[in-house]
Design a protein around this motif. Sequence first.
Motif, PDB file in Angstrom:
ATOM      1  N   ALA A  76       0.849  -1.200   0.000  1.00  0.00           N
ATOM      2  CA  ALA A  76       0.000   0.000   0.000  1.00  0.00           C
ATOM      3  C   ALA A  76       0.877   1.240   0.000  1.00  0.00           C
ATOM      4  CB  ALA A  76      -0.907   0.010   1.235  1.00  0.00           C
ATOM      5  N   PRO A  77       0.354   2.363  -0.476  1.00  0.00           N
ATOM      6  CA  PRO A  77       1.094   3.627  -0.364  1.00  0.00           C
ATOM      7  C   PRO A  77       1.329   3.947   1.114  1.00  0.00           C
ATOM      8  CG  PRO A  77      -0.791   3.862  -1.837  1.00  0.00           C
ATOM      9  CD  PRO A  77      -0.954   2.556  -1.137  1.00  0.00           C
ATOM     10  N   PHE A  78       2.457   4.578   1.414  1.00  0.00           N
ATOM     11  CA  PHE A  78       2.752   4.892   2.810  1.00  0.00           C
ATOM     12  C   PHE A  78       3.624   6.132   2.904  1.00  0.00           C
ATOM     13  CE2 PHE A  78       6.525   2.663   1.509  1.00  0.00           C
ATOM     14  CZ  PHE A  78       7.559   3.185   2.282  1.00  0.00           C
ATOM     15  N   ALA A  79       3.764   6.628   4.128  1.00  0.00           N
ATOM     16  CA  ALA A  79       4.652   7.754   4.414  1.00  0.00           C
ATOM     17  C   ALA A  79       5.470   7.424   5.651  1.00  0.00           C
ATOM     18  CB  ALA A  79       3.845   9.032   4.635  1.00  0.00           C
ATOM     19  N   ILE A 112       2.301  15.604  16.751  1.00  0.00           N
ATOM     20  CA  ILE A 112       2.070  16.890  16.094  1.00  0.00           C
ATOM     21  C   ILE A 112       3.378  17.504  15.578  1.00  0.00           C
ATOM     22  CG2 ILE A 112       1.427  19.287  16.600  1.00  0.00           C
ATOM     23  CD1 ILE A 112      -0.916  17.506  15.843  1.00  0.00           C
ATOM     24  N   ASP A 113       4.503  17.127  16.173  1.00  0.00           N
ATOM     25  CA  ASP A 113       5.805  17.614  15.696  1.00  0.00           C
ATOM     26  C   ASP A 113       6.346  16.757  14.551  1.00  0.00           C
ATOM     27  OD1 ASP A 113       5.699  19.594  17.567  1.00  0.00           O
ATOM     28  OD2 ASP A 113       7.309  18.842  18.829  1.00  0.00           O
ATOM     29  N   SER A 114       5.461  16.189  13.760  1.00  0.00           N
ATOM     30  CA  SER A 114       5.873  15.256  12.704  1.00  0.00           C
ATOM     31  C   SER A 114       5.956  15.935  11.337  1.00  0.00           C
ATOM     32  CB  SER A 114       4.891  14.091  12.630  1.00  0.00           C
ATOM     33  OG  SER A 114       3.581  14.568  12.349  1.00  0.00           O
ATOM     34  N   ARG A 115       6.810  15.381  10.495  1.00  0.00           N
ATOM     35  CA  ARG A 115       6.862  15.782   9.084  1.00  0.00           C
ATOM     36  C   ARG A 115       7.315  14.577   8.271  1.00  0.00           C
ATOM     37  NH1 ARG A 115      12.275  17.157   7.325  1.00  0.00           N
ATOM     38  NH2 ARG A 115      13.695  17.115   9.133  1.00  0.00           N
ATOM     39  N   VAL A 116       6.778  14.462   7.078  1.00  0.00           N
ATOM     40  CA  VAL A 116       7.091  13.323   6.211  1.00  0.00           C
ATOM     41  C   VAL A 116       8.465  13.509   5.572  1.00  0.00           C
ATOM     42  CG1 VAL A 116       6.442  12.143   4.074  1.00  0.00           C
ATOM     43  CG2 VAL A 116       4.683  12.764   5.746  1.00  0.00           C
ATOM     44  N   LEU A 117       9.268  12.461   5.604  1.00  0.00           N
ATOM     45  CA  LEU A 117      10.568  12.477   4.936  1.00  0.00           C
ATOM     46  C   LEU A 117      10.532  11.656   3.654  1.00  0.00           C
ATOM     47  CD1 LEU A 117      13.478  13.575   5.349  1.00  0.00           C
ATOM     48  CD2 LEU A 117      14.071  11.303   6.244  1.00  0.00           C
ATOM     49  N   VAL A 118       9.791  10.554   3.671  1.00  0.00           N
ATOM     50  CA  VAL A 118       9.657   9.692   2.489  1.00  0.00           C
ATOM     51  C   VAL A 118       8.181   9.340   2.327  1.00  0.00           C
ATOM     52  CG1 VAL A 118      10.265   7.485   1.428  1.00  0.00           C
ATOM     53  CG2 VAL A 118      11.967   8.705   2.809  1.00  0.00           C
ATOM     54  N   GLY A 119       7.600   9.647   1.175  1.00  0.00           N
ATOM     55  CA  GLY A 119       6.206   9.292   0.924  1.00  0.00           C
ATOM     56  C   GLY A 119       5.307  10.507   0.774  1.00  0.00           C
ATOM     57  N   ASP A 120       4.023  10.286   0.929  1.00  0.00           N
ATOM     58  CA  ASP A 120       2.996  11.285   0.668  1.00  0.00           C
ATOM     59  C   ASP A 120       2.754  12.172   1.888  1.00  0.00           C
ATOM     60  OD1 ASP A 120       0.731  12.743  -0.020  1.00  0.00           O
ATOM     61  OD2 ASP A 120      -0.213  11.076  -1.083  1.00  0.00           O
ATOM     62  N   ASN A 121       3.068  13.455   1.761  1.00  0.00           N
ATOM     63  CA  ASN A 121       2.904  14.389   2.868  1.00  0.00           C
ATOM     64  C   ASN A 121       1.431  14.595   3.234  1.00  0.00           C
ATOM     65  OD1 ASN A 121       4.291  16.264   4.705  1.00  0.00           O
ATOM     66  ND2 ASN A 121       3.140  17.841   3.620  1.00  0.00           N
ATOM     67  N   ASN A 122       0.518  14.337   2.300  1.00  0.00           N
ATOM     68  CA  ASN A 122      -0.910  14.533   2.568  1.00  0.00           C
ATOM     69  C   ASN A 122      -1.426  13.626   3.673  1.00  0.00           C
ATOM     70  OD1 ASN A 122      -1.360  16.570   0.639  1.00  0.00           O
ATOM     71  ND2 ASN A 122      -1.488  15.056  -1.004  1.00  0.00           N
ATOM     72  N   THR A 131       0.107  23.327  10.209  1.00  0.00           N
ATOM     73  CA  THR A 131       0.602  21.958  10.032  1.00  0.00           C
ATOM     74  C   THR A 131       2.123  21.873  10.099  1.00  0.00           C
ATOM     75  OG1 THR A 131       0.567  22.225   7.632  1.00  0.00           O
ATOM     76  CG2 THR A 131      -1.389  21.239   8.651  1.00  0.00           C
ATOM     77  N   ASP A 132       2.818  22.986   9.887  1.00  0.00           N
ATOM     78  CA  ASP A 132       4.288  22.971   9.937  1.00  0.00           C
ATOM     79  C   ASP A 132       4.769  22.462  11.287  1.00  0.00           C
ATOM     80  OD1 ASP A 132       3.262  25.288   8.237  1.00  0.00           O
ATOM     81  OD2 ASP A 132       5.311  25.101   7.499  1.00  0.00           O
ATOM     82  N   SER A 133       5.900  21.759  11.279  1.00  0.00           N
ATOM     83  CA  SER A 133       6.389  21.158  12.522  1.00  0.00           C
ATOM     84  C   SER A 133       7.576  21.885  13.135  1.00  0.00           C
ATOM     85  CB  SER A 133       6.787  19.692  12.275  1.00  0.00           C
ATOM     86  OG  SER A 133       7.790  19.616  11.272  1.00  0.00           O
ATOM     87  N   SER A 134       8.326  22.657  12.355  1.00  0.00           N
ATOM     88  CA  SER A 134       9.505  23.303  12.916  1.00  0.00           C
ATOM     89  C   SER A 134       9.113  24.537  13.709  1.00  0.00           C
ATOM     90  CB  SER A 134      10.511  23.677  11.818  1.00  0.00           C
ATOM     91  OG  SER A 134      10.258  24.956  11.288  1.00  0.00           O
ATOM     92  N   THR A 135       9.860  24.798  14.770  1.00  0.00           N
ATOM     93  CA  THR A 135       9.563  25.954  15.620  1.00  0.00           C
ATOM     94  C   THR A 135       9.712  27.256  14.841  1.00  0.00           C
ATOM     95  OG1 THR A 135      10.314  24.715  17.556  1.00  0.00           O
ATOM     96  CG2 THR A 135      10.169  27.107  17.786  1.00  0.00           C
ATOM     97  N   ILE A 136      10.725  27.352  14.008  1.00  0.00           N
ATOM     98  CA  ILE A 136      10.939  28.569  13.223  1.00  0.00           C
ATOM     99  C   ILE A 136       9.786  28.779  12.234  1.00  0.00           C
ATOM    100  CG2 ILE A 136      12.411  29.641  11.468  1.00  0.00           C
ATOM    101  CD1 ILE A 136      14.814  28.449  12.924  1.00  0.00           C
ATOM    102  N   ALA A 137       9.359  27.718  11.567  1.00  0.00           N
ATOM    103  CA  ALA A 137       8.223  27.840  10.640  1.00  0.00           C
ATOM    104  C   ALA A 137       6.963  28.249  11.386  1.00  0.00           C
ATOM    105  CB  ALA A 137       7.995  26.517   9.909  1.00  0.00           C
ATOM    106  N   ARG A 138       6.782  27.731  12.575  1.00  0.00           N
ATOM    107  CA  ARG A 138       5.612  28.082  13.380  1.00  0.00           C
ATOM    108  C   ARG A 138       5.670  29.552  13.791  1.00  0.00           C
ATOM    109  NH1 ARG A 138       5.702  22.444  16.954  1.00  0.00           N
ATOM    110  NH2 ARG A 138       4.295  21.265  15.592  1.00  0.00           N
ATOM    111  N   PHE A 139       6.853  30.037  14.167  1.00  0.00           N
ATOM    112  CA  PHE A 139       6.998  31.471  14.463  1.00  0.00           C
ATOM    113  C   PHE A 139       6.502  32.302  13.286  1.00  0.00           C
ATOM    114  CE2 PHE A 139      10.225  30.895  17.976  1.00  0.00           C
ATOM    115  CZ  PHE A 139       9.664  31.794  18.871  1.00  0.00           C
ATOM    116  N   ASN A 140       6.914  31.933  12.089  1.00  0.00           N
ATOM    117  CA  ASN A 140       6.568  32.716  10.905  1.00  0.00           C
ATOM    118  C   ASN A 140       5.090  32.634  10.560  1.00  0.00           C
ATOM    119  OD1 ASN A 140       9.046  34.015   9.419  1.00  0.00           O
ATOM    120  ND2 ASN A 140       9.783  32.071  10.253  1.00  0.00           N
TER     121      ASN A 140
END
Length: 323
Positions: free
Chosen positions: A53-56, A150-160, A236-245
């Motif tokens: 199956a598709p995965f992330a 909640i502090d997650s981000r996809v490295l390989v696969g579908d970010n959706n 949805t962004d997980s990095s602290t810097i991205a969240r600041f922005n």
Amino acid sequence: MNNYTDISHWRQESIKHVSTNHYNLNTLHDEVIRKTVEVAMKKVQREWGSSPAPFAFFLMGSAGRFEQSVWSDQDHGIIFDGNADCEEYFLKLGSEIAVALEMVGYETCEGKVMASNPLWCQSIADWKQQISDWLEEASWTSLRHFSTFIDSRVLVGDNNFINEIKKLAFTIINNEPRLYLRLVENVDFIKKGVGVLGQLLPESSGEQSGKIQLKQTTFFPYVNSLRLLALKESVTDSSTIARFNKIKEKYPSIYSFEKYFIQLLQFRLNFQQDVRSYQQVHLIPLDKLTKQNKKELKLLMKKGYDLFSDTKKIIENECSAWL
């Protein structure tokens, strides 16, 4: 590089060239982990066949926030778009990834927050149910798990896949504003790094004696504050810097703390050049700090405490209007 030994050597050789630059260092970590996962995927595919199956594959913790230091442990999971029959395959893949990353130089997570653990390797449907269950239970442990996710981000696969689950979480919390207050309570304890007389407070016993615990005393107030506001603003962004922005227009006073967090990231790296293990990565020997270093660290601690206090007031004030 088609094996873990080659990747490990590449990591060791490359990391010393980027160890003083936060962005370049974390970009290297991503490249190393991604390559390791790709080799693990090929190994599992040879032994178990193609993915059913598709995965992330996603990162959490400091890796999920793009905030790793020179050394880091593992925090990762898998989401797959399939039924329960697929679970065995992806747990096998998760186990191979965990073993591979340890061989490459990333220690396994003591709390088992890894894709080899069924709690962190599930179908989209089961992930949605688990998020709902965690928020409904709203215990210290379930909210700790939720905050980790909640502090997650996809490295390989579908970010959706990740974003779909995060958006469900935003909907649940927005419909139950009391959860914001519970999430604040979950991270309300901050380990004190400065005493009443203005002196830095190192650990007083054991192997950490005489060392400042940078993660708990200084990093957590920044990370926890921006996670809370990201949840409130459905970011949805997980990095602290991205969240600041993402929250700067609505909360310019909060955004004013971003420069101190960036300063903190660099401060940490300045004292990581001689560190040789993950156990030491968050510890700074007090006797290595100059007078100016101590002044800077106290400022960064104070700003973190101020940030958390301001964030707490924002959430309490706005939630009281919703309840």
